[in-house]
Design an enzyme around this catalytic site. Structure first.
Site, PDB file in Angstrom:
ATOM      1  N   HIS A 280     -27.990  39.009 -48.858  1.00 12.56           N
ATOM      2  CA  HIS A 280     -28.255  38.731 -47.443  1.00 12.56           C
ATOM      3  C   HIS A 280     -27.085  39.326 -46.642  1.00 12.56           C
ATOM      4  CE1 HIS A 280     -28.354  36.109 -43.828  1.00 12.56           C
ATOM      5  NE2 HIS A 280     -29.592  35.819 -44.150  1.00 12.56           N
TER       6      HIS A 280
ATOM      7  N   ASP B 298     -23.555  32.726 -53.537  1.00 12.09           N
ATOM      8  CA  ASP B 298     -24.272  32.361 -52.312  1.00 12.09           C
ATOM      9  C   ASP B 298     -25.473  31.510 -52.738  1.00 12.09           C
ATOM     10  OD1 ASP B 298     -26.066  32.260 -50.231  1.00 12.09           O
ATOM     11  OD2 ASP B 298     -25.917  34.369 -49.700  1.00 12.09           O
TER      12      ASP B 298
ATOM     13  N   GLN C 129     -30.252  29.777 -51.042  1.00 16.46           N
ATOM     14  CA  GLN C 129     -31.663  29.618 -51.426  1.00 16.46           C
ATOM     15  C   GLN C 129     -31.872  28.742 -52.655  1.00 16.46           C
ATOM     16  OE1 GLN C 129     -34.266  30.466 -49.762  1.00 16.46           O
ATOM     17  NE2 GLN C 129     -33.164  31.583 -48.189  1.00 16.46           N
TER      18      GLN C 129
ATOM     19  N   LYS D  27     -31.358  24.454 -45.212  1.00 15.64           N
ATOM     20  CA  LYS D  27     -32.291  24.974 -46.223  1.00 15.64           C
ATOM     21  C   LYS D  27     -32.456  23.961 -47.359  1.00 15.64           C
ATOM     22  CE  LYS D  27     -30.922  29.724 -45.320  1.00 15.64           C
ATOM     23  NZ  LYS D  27     -32.004  30.507 -44.732  1.00 15.64           N
TER      24      LYS D  27
ATOM     25  N   CYS E 124     -32.926  39.797 -43.131  1.00 20.26           N
ATOM     26  CA  CYS E 124     -31.465  39.968 -43.156  1.00 20.26           C
ATOM     27  C   CYS E 124     -31.016  40.571 -44.485  1.00 20.26           C
ATOM     28  CB  CYS E 124     -30.734  38.639 -42.898  1.00 20.26           C
ATOM     29  SG  CYS E 124     -30.996  38.011 -41.266  1.00 20.26           S
TER      30      CYS E 124
END
Ligand code: PMP
Length: 418
Positions: A134, A211, A214, A237, A375
């Site tokens: 991202h 990261d 998600q 999220k 993104c």
């Protein structure tokens, strides 16, 4: 017999009717049609208890945290710090000192880029990211490289959108000082083998950031098992509020880092001659934090923790299987991202159809999906698409939702073809 088997396989192990009742927004209509929410990779919906907890906090407990001697301040501080504990346990961090509250994943990554990379990296040293990232996990490192003279190396993906391990392995060397990789791709749903990737980077002594934007409610997160130094995620999220996120940082690494923002709360003493800094994690939390956000996030984590993650994963896999099955019979539709290990994200393009037009026609039918580059422009370029349409599902989505998404797609394509 085959149909019976499929039906049986698709019986959800979750009590969906009950779960869906926990999310008030799922029973509203959009454009006079019952809402079908399939944009969970952008943000998840919030359960009643999170909404209620935010209201309760502001109605009953609101005060600024830390150093207050009055009852409300103590009450707010206790709830805020308890939230840190909830997150520590959820991530299996060793201590609450390793949990820094941020605005979200983006801010967490920027914190590491500014406080760690800018200070530690020297010209000629290297940062590895991947094509899957991202923009939030690309641009902060680009800036760090521009400012330090370090080099950004990019591990490529194959046509299915899987990171090519052998190519990554070739990039990892003694010059590698930092590796920043996504756990799950927001654009394609590819699940990275983060433990294996981290292990390889640790062998050359690199610091590893994952990261987790998600992954937090789609995969088991155990920062000690992964072995990473940093893990970043966003509350919104993960069923929680916007404006709150977390940076897990391994204690020794955080201790060695300088603060990145300065002001109240991050200090121990201030005089005009000299300022001394607070201990971790407060050293990285300048100014009044998002108190309600942190409390709301821990409520979200507590809510999610009542479910058996295996059942959640099983249910989401069924949703993905069904989505793929429906997508594959649509003429001119091409799935984008066909990794062997995928979370419940279905990205696709339809020849001759702009994803935004599709998104708009779906919205008219009450169906929320996302269209665009997500993104992840370098990933889109690699896969030779300007953007995709993306349906992303969460554990509160039903098989019926998947059918409604694809019924709406078929209808939209019929209208566009007319
Ligand atoms: N990384 C990934 C993989 C994401 O999906 C997102 C959000 N789409 C981010 C980083 C940035 O998260 P936020 O905007 O909440 O900071």
């Amino acid at each position: 017999m085959k149909e019976k088997l499929n039906k049986k396989e698709r019986t959800s192990p979750l009590d969906l009717r009950k779960i869906r009742e926990d999310f008030p927004i799922l029973s509203r209509s959009v454009n006079k049609k019952p809402l079908v929410y399939a944009d969970n990779a952008a943000t998840t919906q919030k359960p009643k208890n999170v909404i209620h907890r935010l209201s309760e906090y502001y109605s009953d407990e609101n005060a600024n945290v830390h150093r207050g001697v009055h009852t409300l301040s103590e009450c707010a501080t206790e709830a805020f710090e308890e939230s840190r504990q909830v997150i520590q346990r959820f991530l299996n961090a060793r201590s609450t000192r390793e949990i820094v509250f941020t605005r979200g994943t983006t801010e967490a990554i920027n914190l590491v880029a500014q406080s760690y990379a800018l200070k530690q990296l020297k010209a000629g040293e290297e940062i590895i990211i991947s094509t899957l990232e991202h923009h939030s996990n690309i641009v902060p490192w680009q800036i760090a490289c521009q400012k330090t003279g370090a080099k950004l190396r990019v591990a490529p993906v194959n046509d299915s959108g899987e990171l090519i391990f052998e190519e990554y392995e070739k990039l990892v060397n003694k010059k590698t000082k930092l590796v920043a990789l996504t756990h799950i791709s927001n654009a394609l749903g590819t699940v990275n083998p983060v433990q294996k990737l981290t292990k390889m980077a640790k062998e050359v002594g690199a610091v590893v950031l994952i990261d987790g934007a998600q992954s937090i409610i789609h995969a088991k997160i155990d920062v000690q098992a992964i072995g990473c130094d940093f893990y970043a995620f966003s509350g919104h999220k993960a069923l929680g509020p916007t404006g709150i996120g977390v940076l897990y940082g391994r204690e020794e690494v955080l201790e060695a880092m300088e603060p990145w923002q300065s002001g109240g709360d991050m200090i121990k003493t201030v005089s005009f001659e000299e300022t001394t800094y607070n201990e971790i994690p407060y050293k990285f939390e300048a100014g009044t934090p998002n108190i309600a956000g942190a409390i709301g996030l821990s409520e979200a984590i507590n809510y999610f923790s009542q479910f058996d993650l295996e059942k959640v994963e099983q249910h989401e896999h069924c949703l993905l299987d069904k989505a793929i099955e429906r997508a594959l019979v649509i003429p001119n539709l091409q799935l984008i991202g066909t990794a062997k290990k995928k979370s419940s994200i279905c990205s696709f393009v339809v020849k001759g159809v702009h994803p935004n037009d599709l998104g708009t026609l779906l919205d008219q039918q009450g169906v929320a999906i996302r269209s665009g580059h997500h993104c992840a422009m370098p990933l889109m370029s690699r896969l030779k698409v300007p953007g995709t349409a993306r349906a992303s599902f969460a554990f509160y989505n039903s098989q019926e939702d998947v059918d409604k998404v694809f019924d709406a797609i078929e209808k939209a394509l019929f209208i566009l073809a007319a």
